[in-house]
Design an enzyme around this catalytic site. Structure first.
Site, PDB file in Angstrom:
ATOM      1  N   ALA A 128       0.819  -1.223   0.000  1.00 56.56           N
ATOM      2  CA  ALA A 128       0.000   0.000   0.000  1.00 56.56           C
ATOM      3  C   ALA A 128       0.849   1.269   0.000  1.00 56.56           C
ATOM      4  CB  ALA A 128      -0.963   0.016   1.190  1.00 56.56           C
ATOM      5  N   SER A 214       0.624  -5.648  -6.126  1.00 61.67           N
ATOM      6  CA  SER A 214      -0.124  -4.593  -5.453  1.00 61.67           C
ATOM      7  C   SER A 214       0.552  -3.227  -5.689  1.00 61.67           C
ATOM      8  CB  SER A 214      -0.263  -4.913  -3.962  1.00 61.67           C
ATOM      9  OG  SER A 214      -1.227  -4.097  -3.351  1.00 61.67           O
ATOM     10  N   ASP A 340      -9.432 -10.442  -5.615  1.00 64.70           N
ATOM     11  CA  ASP A 340      -8.474  -9.466  -5.102  1.00 64.70           C
ATOM     12  C   ASP A 340      -9.122  -8.476  -4.139  1.00 64.70           C
ATOM     13  OD1 ASP A 340      -5.670  -9.282  -5.481  1.00 64.70           O
ATOM     14  OD2 ASP A 340      -5.939  -9.036  -7.635  1.00 64.70           O
ATOM     15  N   HIS A 455      -6.363 -11.079  -2.194  1.00 66.66           N
ATOM     16  CA  HIS A 455      -5.235 -10.209  -2.497  1.00 66.66           C
ATOM     17  C   HIS A 455      -3.958 -10.765  -1.859  1.00 66.66           C
ATOM     18  CE1 HIS A 455      -3.489  -6.522  -3.900  1.00 66.66           C
ATOM     19  NE2 HIS A 455      -3.084  -6.161  -2.691  1.00 66.66           N
TER      20      HIS A 455
END
Length: 511
Positions: A128, A214, A340, A455
């Site tokens: 992230a 990601s 995901d 995910h």
């Protein structure tokens, strides 16, 4: 029998004594020496491993990376270096260091000669944009991003590296005072270092593949789109993320930088003064000045990622969708996991993972509304009707909960990935375009039985964990892992997803 055993031991010793190894390697910064590892007894394999090679100087607060000054003597590269400074999972302290720009290399060797001209795969981790490291999460000495299995099975060189995350990697005022994207510059520094130095490790500098998951996948995408990497990258793989994802580009960086500055007592109305103040602030304080909230959110979690890449007019000179000409000669493989969005949906609507609790039609409609905020009521109605048309008059809870996951998977990952693949195909000159879908169901025991590939579920298979930890996996898991490693490394080696492409079996790339 004893003579036979002695013969086998002696033969093994002689093979080991003559096994190929790089030994001391000369890089632009100086000499490095890793470890040579033997795997197996009857038919042993060999791999050279280098951990903690500097590719940049200790980082400065909210500044681009700088070249490492080098070292004298031979640097022992046998241990992972600390990740870049970031908040711990509790948000009450930091882990990592400012001196963090290090990379790790796995080089498979034959028993007779040192490897040369091997394909090179550079891994960019996800998290992230707020956490992560080149070695990945670990249990004791078992690290998620250990490149050993992938390197040995695919006969490729695997490289992993650290880059800055959180505010220290991405905080921006949206102007020249704090342009942001320091982490993307870190990534570029690592890529360029590999390009210049990998030949000394037996790698082919003209056959470099980026791959990531990601936020790392979005980073891979952006690294192919920036003009700074044209000619450095041969191929790229994006797993669950591209530069077109709604979370990949921060459109309002000044809003978030003002929040950090205000909390730290820095000016908020003058970006030059703000930048000067922040650069003189303890980096630990900057790191802890903002924490991602995971509960009681007014909108879906995807809208709350504060520190991500920005369009700075330099590294990312324009909207990513306008930059695909820079990737015209880069083979591209991109895809998603079939669920995901489950991880995010479980935060936005926790009831999807609670068998005894319900999801209502009103909750689903509110989620659709939150994901279509910028498109008005008409988009809400169209999207809601589309995703609920299979419900019928009395839908059961499983189909309703799957709808929530489908909504978030499509919005966060699938739709932007398909758009990126289409744009890549449109601009491709001497490059191939491939799409994939990973659907091996999650093995998380706390999730409902209907959950597919969540995910990051693909990571364990791509890095060969079913072979590294065989007692924790089933035979079918090893089949998936073996196939995935073969697809990825064949693509890195040849641009094809299979090992022996034939002209008469060629099919137009999926787009």
């Amino acid at each position: 029998m004893a003579r036979l055993l002695n013969f086998l031991v002696l033969s093994s010793f002689l093979v080991a004594a003559h096994a190929a190894t790089l030994g001391v390697v000369h890089t632009e910064g100086g000499f490095v020496e890793g470890t040579s590892k033997k795997i197996g007894i009857i038919s042993p394999e060999y791999i050279d491993i280098f951990k903690g090679i500097p590719f940049g100087a200790p980082t400065k607060i909210l500044e681009k990376p700088e070249k490492h000054p080098g070292w004298s003597g031979t640097l022992k590269t046998t241990e992972y270096k600390p990740r870049c400074m970031q908040s711990n999972l509790l948000g009450n302290d930091v882990r990592g260091e400012m001196d963090c720009l290090y990379l790790n290399i796995w080089v498979p060797q034959s028993r007779k000669s040192v490897s040369t001209k091997l394909p090179v795969m550079i891994w960019i981790y996800g998290g992230a944009f707020i956490l992560g490291g080149g070695q990945g999460a670990n249990f004791l000495d078992n690290y998620l991003y250990d490149g050993e299995e992938l390197a040995l099975r695919g006969k490729v060189i695997v490289v992993t590296f650290n880059y800055r995350v959180g505010a220290l990697g991405f905080l921006s005022t949206g102007d020249a005072n704090l342009p942001g994207n320091y982490a993307l510059w870190d990534q570029h520094f690592a890529i360029a270092w590999v390009k210049r130095n990998i030949i000394a490790f037996g790698g082919d500098p003209d056959n470099i593949t980026l791959f990531g998951e990601s936020a790392g996948a979005a980073s891979v995408s952006l690294q192919t789109l920036t003009p700074y990497n044209v000619g450095l990258i041969k191929r790229a793989i994006s797993q669950s993320g591209v530069g077109l994802c709604p979370w990949a580009i921060q459109k309002y960086p000044l809003v978030w930088s003002k929040q950090v500055a205000s909390k730290l007592g820095c000016p908020v109305n003058d970006t030059a003064a703000m930048a000067k103040c922040l650069k003189q602030t303890d980096p630990k304080a900057i790191t802890l000045a903002h924490q991602l909230e995971l509960s009681n959110l007014e909108y879906p979690l995807v809208h709350y990622l504060p520190f991500t890449p920005v369009i700075d007019g330099d590294f990312i000179p324009d909207e990513p969708r306008n930059l695909f000409g820079n990737a015209a000669n880069v083979d591209y493989l991109a895809g998603v996991n079939n669920m995901d969005g489950h991880l995010f949906a479980g935060i936005d609507l926790p009831n999807i993972n609670r068998p005894l609790q319900r999801v209502t039609a009103e909750q689903v409609r509110k989620l659709v509304q939150s994901l279509t905020l910028s498109n008005g009521t008409s988009a809400l109605d169209v999207a809601y009707d589309l995703y609920t048309e299979a419900w019928g008059t009395n839908p059961d809870q499983e189909i309703m909960k799957k709808t929530v996951v489908d909504l978030e998977t499509d919005y966060i990952f699938l739709v932007p990935t398909q758009e990126a693949l289409a744009l890549h195909f449109q601009h491709a000159q001497n490059a191939k375009t491939y799409s994939y879908l990973f659907s091996h169901p999650t093995r998380m025991p706390v999730y409902p039985s209907w959950v597919g590939a969540d995910h990051a579920d693909d990571l364990q298979y791509m890095f060969g964990k079913p072979f590294r930890n065989p007692l924790a996996y089933r035979p079918q898991d090893r089949d998936v892992s073996e196939a995935m490693m073969a697809y990825w490394t064949n693509f890195a080696a040849t641009g094809w997803g299979w090992s022996t492409p034939k002209e008469d079996s060629y099919k137009e790339p999926i787009r």
